[in-house]
Design a protein around this motif. Sequence first.
Motif, PDB file in Angstrom:
ATOM      1  N   PHE A  36      31.372  23.203  26.413  1.00  0.00           N
ATOM      2  CA  PHE A  36      32.662  23.336  26.105  1.00  0.00           C
ATOM      3  C   PHE A  36      33.822  22.258  25.366  1.00  0.00           C
ATOM      4  O   PHE A  36      32.900  21.018  25.423  1.00  0.00           O
ATOM      5  CB  PHE A  36      32.956  22.658  27.767  1.00  0.00           C
ATOM      6  CG  PHE A  36      32.413  23.603  28.710  1.00  0.00           C
ATOM      7  CD1 PHE A  36      32.989  25.193  29.589  1.00  0.00           C
ATOM      8  CD2 PHE A  36      31.696  23.505  29.000  1.00  0.00           C
ATOM      9  CE1 PHE A  36      32.808  25.816  30.164  1.00  0.00           C
ATOM     10  CE2 PHE A  36      30.855  24.565  30.688  1.00  0.00           C
ATOM     11  CZ  PHE A  36      31.159  24.910  30.949  1.00  0.00           C
TER      12      PHE A  36
ATOM     13  N   THR B  57      25.341  26.468  27.659  1.00  0.00           N
ATOM     14  CA  THR B  57      27.035  26.994  27.179  1.00  0.00           C
ATOM     15  C   THR B  57      28.156  25.482  26.870  1.00  0.00           C
ATOM     16  O   THR B  57      26.799  24.301  27.310  1.00  0.00           O
ATOM     17  CB  THR B  57      27.445  27.119  29.016  1.00  0.00           C
ATOM     18  OG1 THR B  57      26.804  28.294  29.254  1.00  0.00           O
ATOM     19  CG2 THR B  57      28.390  27.307  29.360  1.00  0.00           C
TER      20      THR B  57
ATOM     21  N   THR C 214      35.303  27.418  24.780  1.00  0.00           N
ATOM     22  CA  THR C 214      33.626  28.239  25.543  1.00  0.00           C
ATOM     23  C   THR C 214      33.304  28.009  24.159  1.00  0.00           C
ATOM     24  O   THR C 214      33.899  28.997  22.736  1.00  0.00           O
ATOM     25  CB  THR C 214      33.723  29.114  26.119  1.00  0.00           C
ATOM     26  OG1 THR C 214      34.104  29.915  25.887  1.00  0.00           O
ATOM     27  CG2 THR C 214      34.874  28.918  27.584  1.00  0.00           C
TER      28      THR C 214
ATOM     29  N   PRO D 106      34.823  25.607  32.835  1.00  0.00           N
ATOM     30  CA  PRO D 106      36.427  24.777  32.008  1.00  0.00           C
ATOM     31  C   PRO D 106      37.127  24.521  32.632  1.00  0.00           C
ATOM     32  O   PRO D 106      38.247  23.844  32.634  1.00  0.00           O
ATOM     33  CB  PRO D 106      36.548  26.849  31.736  1.00  0.00           C
ATOM     34  CG  PRO D 106      35.385  27.012  31.688  1.00  0.00           C
ATOM     35  CD  PRO D 106      34.675  26.807  33.027  1.00  0.00           C
TER      36      PRO D 106
END
Length: 326
Positions: free
Chosen positions: A255, A253, A97, A49
């Motif tokens: 973002f 994952t 996130t 991030p």
Amino acid sequence: MQRKTFLKALAALSGVAAAALLAGPAGAQQAYPNKPIRLVVTFPPGGAPDILARLFADKAQLGQPVVVDNKPGAGGNIGAEMVAKAPADGYTLVMGTVGTHAINGALYSKMPYDMVRDFAPLGHVASAPNLLVVNNDLPVKSVAELISYMKANPNKLSFGSPGIGTSVHVSGELFQSLTGTSMTHVPYKGRQFAIPDLVGGSIQVMFDNMPSALPMAKEGKIRALAQTTAKRSAAAPDVPTVAETVPGFEATTWFAMFAPAGTPKDVVARLNAEMQRVYKLPDVAEKMKTLGLEPWISTPEELSAYQAREITKWAKVVKDSGAKAD
């Protein structure tokens, strides 16, 4: 003659006033931004991030600086709450996130913000696999060997994460659920605190973000066993996926940037346009790929729809695993 002159002057003044009124809204729109923009990162420096936020801050051309502000803690909730409660004027943003905007609502019984209602989606930025990595002294070199070891040694291993509710955490929970194994979860205040313990052996397993873990695995400091997405990433084509051994396992994952709910649509559009420009720059895209990040630029509407699906998915994972943050 005086009367004609007066009427001409009055007409001219009226025209100026009308032009000013017409230009007023446009002028107001052009005024954004007229002061620095704060981009909150909900985790410490060094992770994905933070890397993504700093790429945007370095390359953004908004006429004002973008200042990255790291506000870690509570699985990202501290920083996200700050943005949720900030003025809806486009000057406080968050690099969200999968944890802060899809998972935490199921993990925490008392959330300080609503993951949907309190935010205006700006757009996706990137996605990445997590990388299943282990301490070099652990006598396993594959997912199958890890599962066998865990079944022979229940609860002997510990897996670390940069916080409860992060994708790193729930990847471990999903792994245990699908394989019938058990480990002890050890949450840290950030990955930079967990990695030394992984290298040193205090914890033995971690499902770390690939941008953080891949360089260390290539250096031989830790051992990479698998990646968590359905397909192998181009950044690590020789590393198998967990799903190749454990069918159905997938944990991506992602973002994305958000502003406070109620942020004007023209500001949202301006920010999304700049995100599109920055993250499509060849040098930025190349930097992301070398770190194991896949550029993923979307519209606010696409992010909103995807977020809704992710919330549903991870709520089931959290419920099935029995994981709780409090």
